[in-house]
Write an enzyme that holds these catalytic residues in place. Structure first.
Site, PDB file in Angstrom:
ATOM      1  N   ASP A   1       8.290  -4.411   0.843  1.00  0.00           N
ATOM      2  CA  ASP A   1       7.582  -3.572  -0.128  1.00  0.00           C
ATOM      3  C   ASP A   1       6.133  -3.313   0.307  1.00  0.00           C
ATOM      4  OD1 ASP A   1       9.996  -3.737  -1.350  1.00  0.00           O
ATOM      5  OD2 ASP A   1       9.312  -4.641  -3.197  1.00  0.00           O
ATOM      6  N   ASN A   2       5.174  -3.867  -0.406  1.00  0.00           N
ATOM      7  CA  ASN A   2       3.764  -3.582  -0.091  1.00  0.00           C
ATOM      8  C   ASN A   2       3.216  -4.558   0.947  1.00  0.00           C
ATOM      9  OD1 ASN A   2       4.463  -2.364  -2.639  1.00  0.00           O
ATOM     10  ND2 ASN A   2       2.287  -1.887  -2.882  1.00  0.00           N
TER      11      ASN A   2
END
Lengths: 766, 766
Positions: A356-357
């Site tokens: 994800d991030n």
């Protein structure tokens, strides 16, 4: 010799029953509300010591009662739309390219810049200086147009396409067009534009996949950028508040930090571009300015758009992009450390989700240690993704989330979750025995797993096997054959185990023949290091025995123009000539010029035929070799070699080369001696048990160690693997295949061994 | 509609019996001594009007008695070793490269320059200025070394390796070594050296193949170079003398003129390099000097050695080499004209063999007409080689030598000469109906053909069919569909029908997928023109309907860097946008850059995936299309499409593109509309009846003529072809396959037609 110790696992999950084995620990279980008593039973039965929530579930209020540590996801860069809407300048941004459009006439050419993107995610950012942060590219000449040669216009978007809760000044309410007044007829044009990312990519993926989009209870979260002051302050304050509000949480699982990997959706709502390594969403005017201040030069949008390839890891990295990676990674580490420090100040454990991030964390990079994390967790899709997690330095806890996820796509009547679980375990186990994860876990809805017949027994068996590896090995690593392999590409250690990986372990047909090498190495009894071209340009490190260069021509993995840099090829030749080994797969060291396609054609003795040398006669005959076990693949009892990919059309170019497999005139396996060293060529090496065995034999031969092949126990059947733990004097023999086998080992254990599908068995070695 | 006229041929050669058909003429028969009476019978039976000798046979003294014209081979550039030995400076020469050697140390590096060559053919020429005509190349940097950095030494060759009849100063008696005193360690080096060609390549091939090498009766002929004065005078005088000595010869078959195609043999006596188009043996100090005087710049050896690729036709041609082709062709034409004039002055017919010493004749080039030949003859291996001969302009007689050659390799107990003869005929016939050869013939030992059971009947049947095409068609060309195809590559008209050809019709595995296009066109009812990139850079000629670009990236056929030249891609786009068609096969217009691999990716709507854009999602579904006959290959009753080669890994890059065949994620057939025009992509198109049909449909569709498909009769079964002769109002229907078929035509003839394997049948059209 060894004697059988005990039998741990059948396909269906025979009970674990090992004297030395702990019956609990090292296991994270997703829990959910509404099944409280049963949660407690399952925790006990499976020996889980951590519990967690999953996306879409919340931790039961009673979570603390079972004595397990509680892990909770935490999102520092999204989740508060009130804040996001109050700070529209701090929305995260990307550089994107419009469609490339052919000017069919010399009359003004309109390009609706975001026409190919999902309008609820991507909004062209007209609040920035468009002379600096937008670019119109002539894709016939490769040159940007002058700002005066194009203009921007907007029209309101059809109200039916806008969400009611968008503010009046939401940039998504406008459709933005660039007009080139005087295009060159039949030139191609595209617009590089700065865009605001108005919806978190992972959340959007979940919404589109699960049909949540029109659920009024769910907010489409707008991500915000820690590069900006309000977000920075907000992120710290919010985390502090959250920790105070959630005293029951022991482990804060950052999901993740600030910049999502490059993931955008098309106008049709389908995924359009996904690069799990992509820095596309790490940009902003503030960051670009800060970079310029530090590095002394300006990055224009094309540096990021990169002809539309967006610096995919397959592109040989250019200096400007590597500078940006470095700049961003340093910044991410600094900012993440602030948050980790807050977690520690509250006495909690800081864990990072690998995904994800995660952009800018680069777990094998120079700045990762500085973040100060305690733990990482990531999804394990196969052996390589497992090693990518378990090898990460500077954290003490490595957790792998096994498949399948407890979601209805697998857990439904007629689904085969046990089969998927065993398959996932068999793949992961290859890596786990070499470099163990500290913990395993599952994700999703526990209720689904509990209701699937027999599935909890599967979990119990897998957890038992996993704990046994730790316990019986006495935390020792198994013996390797003593050969150290250096996987050579543009990325080197910075992207350890990430070679040819594209969005986790998703299979790409295109990379099948190449990704199998790292998958094989991830479970092989060899030492592995990832080295970059720069690392070896002044000489290959002494501790490396065999270099492996695998990939397609012109990619970062094969190297492309890197082979033009003075010294690199000479350094490799020097290494081989002094007795080193090299294995090339696909189009190794491809860099056409000076009469050859492979720069190291003299070392490999083979070269890629691109048509230019068809007039030269090529003669070869097939010869048996140690690597192929003394036979020729496809002849006698030896199965034909399957490179599992688009085979190169490769020919012999040195008399010294020996060919061991070919289809028609195209060479599949060849060996060559060069000075005191040895080179091996494979046309491709998709992952299979047979190909893994070929690679292992090739490594031993290239290292000049074929005489000691078999000293570490090697099973006759390639789908059976072994791990010998010297400290404990125990041998683990395990069947990686989904079928039963009877086989023999080359050493330590005499006699036939019969293993059920997927079965593992421990032997005491006297 | 039509009615069946008569049946001409079965597989085994049913008797020819056609009212309008002449029973003799258009046929050349090889004859030999020792079977005089039978020769006469065969001439009568087969209707031969010319007779000839073959290599290794002499014409019987009685040849004149049968009333046939007599053809005799003539070799102007070899055959008199006495002359050759008396003029050692006039031996033909080549620029060759030594092996490329890696400097394993920085100590002096010895390279025996001709070590890889057959020492009886190739002798390094130390009689020339080695500073100008030799070069030592650093193949790591691509730069030549200074002359002072290397030196030459010689040692006598072992006497056992020398022929007794070599003079004491024969250059083959020395072994020549170049020493580089201070090489860069691990750089690669090779020596470009001027060599004397001490044995004619074709003669050597025949000697080595037939084991004649140690036959003291046979002289190894040393070729001499017409560029030099003594040879020039000798060639004319010798021809005059020969014509006077051989008054019975009617047709002088030059075999051929002066410069043999590039053919050298390895140290092991096996063929090492063969380029049927190669100018390698056209060089000499005198020629290089003359070139410099005319063109104003110097050609160094590397221009010819070309990194070891020797300007293979697959290499995108460079200006210096094209200048040399032009220079040499002009010279060859001038000199050949002198000999042809002598032949004409003696009242004889001048014929050129298309092969052997044909370099510089370039039958489709600018200077060929100037030679003044009456006739050409060449070997017909398939349809493309047939058209290569029959389309040659400026000569009135085109003769094709059919296969098999009457040699013991085919004519032996257990051999299948009839099968080969029918197969050769079936392939050639496809071309012959489109553009007839004027004559056919066979070569070799007539005695062998006569003794093979049933073979003379096969010859009789083929000759009859051939004559029928001329007679029944009334010398008309069959109707075409009216579409003109322009085959687009670097060579254009200059190398008509020679696209992807390598040493005649020899099959190269590597080019299978590309060579099939020209093979298909050679027998297709379309008009074909070959156009170069330069021809169309300012605009595609109006009379072309469909361009075809076929080949592998970076070759002269796909184009490589030619697509960088300003205007080319724009000219093609303009042509398509105005309603033109384009068909790309393999890697058309490949020139990676500016975000695409195919320069015309916008036109084709597909692009080659080289790894860089794997992060971009590609979506397509398979759709039926006119080209595939309304279905999807591999689905329903339509056979799967087989490109017959290494498929490109090709993806969709425009929403407008439609995909009609694919394997996995790689596209095999796609169509795209561009402006008012149409584009078709094929991953490959090896020759088969199915693929020929696909190409024909693709041409019709690309030309926007799909509505008139079938107006010219098309058989349902792709292996059946038709030729409609309007003047005579006759239709030829012929089965190209080796199996019987029953099929129907789209027009002109109603009802089912059943044809035996290979059968052809004429229909009267009412």
């Amino acid at each position: 010799m060894g004697r059988i110790h005990n039998d741990e696992e059948g396909t269906g999950g025979a009970a674990v029953n090992h004297a030395q084995q702990k019956s609990s620990g090292r296991l994270t279980l997703p829990i959910q509300s509404g099944m409280d008593e049963r949660v407690g039973q399952l925790i006990g039965m499976l020996g889980a010591d951590w519990v967690r929530n999953s996306d879409g579930t919340s931790l039961p209020d009673t979570a603390a009662q079972w004595g397990a540590r509680i892990m909770s996801t935490y999102f520092p860069a999204r989740g508060d739309n009130e804040f996001a809407l109050a700070h529209p300048d701090e929305t995260t941004r990307m550089f994107l390219s419009s469609a490339t459009v052919t000017a069919m006439e010399s009359s003004p050419l309109d390009i609706e810049v975001a026409a190919e993107y999902y309008h609820k995610q991507i909004a062209p950012d007209l609040g920035v200086d468009t002379e600096r942060f937008w670019q119109v590219m002539d894709r016939s000449t490769g040159c940007p147009l002058k700002r005066s040669d194009w203009r921007i216009s907007t029209v309101p978007r059809d109200a039916a396409d806008c969400d009611d809760d968008w503010p009046a000044d939401d940039p998504r309410r406008e459709v933005v067009t660039v007009t080139i007044d005087s295009p060159e007829r039949f030139h191609l044009y595209s617009v590089n534009f700065m865009a605001k990312q108005m919806w978190d990519s992972t959340q959007m993926y979940n919404y589109l996949t699960n049909g949540w989009e029109d659920d009024p209870q769910r907010k489409k979260e707008i991500p915000y950028d820690i590069r900006y002051p309000a977000t920075r302050q907000f992120a710290r304050e919010q985390l502090t508040r959250w920790l105070e509000d959630n005293p029951q949480v022991d482990v804060v699982r950052f999901t993740t930090f600030f910049y999502h990997f490059h993931l955008v959706f098309g106008a049709d709502g389908k995924e359009k571009f996904v690069d799990w390594f992509g820095y596309g969403a790490s940009v902003s005017p503030k960051a670009i300015d800060a970079f310029e201040a530090e590095y002394g030069y300006r990055l224009d949008p094309e540096v990021f758009v990169d002809e539309g390839y967006y610096n995919s890891p397959f592109r040989p990295p250019r200096k400007k992009f590597v500078d940006w990676m470095d700049f961003t990674s340093r910044f991410v580490a600094e900012q993440a450390k602030q948050l980790v420090d807050i977690v520690h100040a509250h006495g909690r454990t800081a864990m990072m989700f690998l995904g994800d991030n995660w952009i800018g964390t680069e777990p094998y990079g120079d700045y990762f240690a500085g973040i100060g994390l305690d733990a990482v967790v990531g999804s394990v899709g196969n052996a390589a993704t497992c090693r990518m997690i378990s090898d990460i330095p500077h954290v003490s806890i490595h957790e792998g989330r096994l498949l399948p996820y407890f979601f209805p796509d697998t857990f439904h009547p007629g689904g085969q979750p046990e089969k998927e679980a065993w398959s996932s375990w068999r793949q992961a186990r290859r890596a786990i025995v070499r470099c163990p994860l500290d913990r395993i876990g599952w994700g999703g809805y526990l209720k689904l797993a509990d209701e699937a017949p027999g599935f909890t027994e599967v979990m119990q068996s897998i957890a038992g096997q996993f704990r046994a590896i730790h316990d019986i090995s006495q935390e020792d690593r198994p013996a390797t054959c003593g050969v150290k392999v250096g996987v050579l590409n543009a990325w080197g250690a910075r992207r350890s185990w990430q070679t040819h990986m594209v969005a986790h372990a998703l299979p790409y047909e295109h990379t099948t023949a190449h990704v199998g090498v790292v998958e094989a190495l991830a479970g092989m009894a060899v030492d592995v290091e990832f080295v970059s071209f720069a690392d070896i340009a002044d000489g290959v490190p002494d501790d490396i025995d065999v270099l492996i260069n695998v990939g397609e021509a012109a990619t970062a993995f094969s190297g492309g123009a890197a082979w033009r840099q003075p010294g690199l090829a000479q350094a490799v030749r020097d290494f081989i000539a002094r007795g080193g080994g090299i294995i090339g797969v696909g189009e190794p060291a491809a860099c056409p010029g000076n009469g050859r396609f492979f720069e190291l054609a003299d070392v490999f003795g083979v070269d890629r035929e691109c048509g230019w040398s068809l007039s030269t006669d090529r003669y070869f005959s097939l010869q048996p070799h140690f690597i192929t076990g003394g036979g020729i693949p496809g002849h006698g009892t030896i199965p034909a070699f399957d490179p599992q990919g688009r085979p190169g059309q490769v020919t012999v170019v040195r008399d010294s080369v020996k060919v061991h497999a070919a289809h028609g005139q195209s060479i599949d396996i060849a060996t060559n001696c060069f000075g005191d060293g040895r080179a091996v060529y494979f046309a491709g090496l998709g992952y299979s048990a047979d190909n893994e065995r070929l690679l292992y034999r090739a490594i031993m031969w290239a290292a000049g160690r074929e005489d000691s092949y078999g000293e570490l126990p090697v099973a006759q059947c390639p789908q059976v693997d072994t791990a010998y733990y010297r400290k404990a004097n125990k041998l683990l023999v395990f069947n990686n295949g989904g079928t039963p086998v009877t086989t023999r080992l080359s050493s330590l254990v005499a006699g036939e061994i019969t293993l059920d599908a997927g079965e593992s068995r421990w032997f005491d070695i006297d």
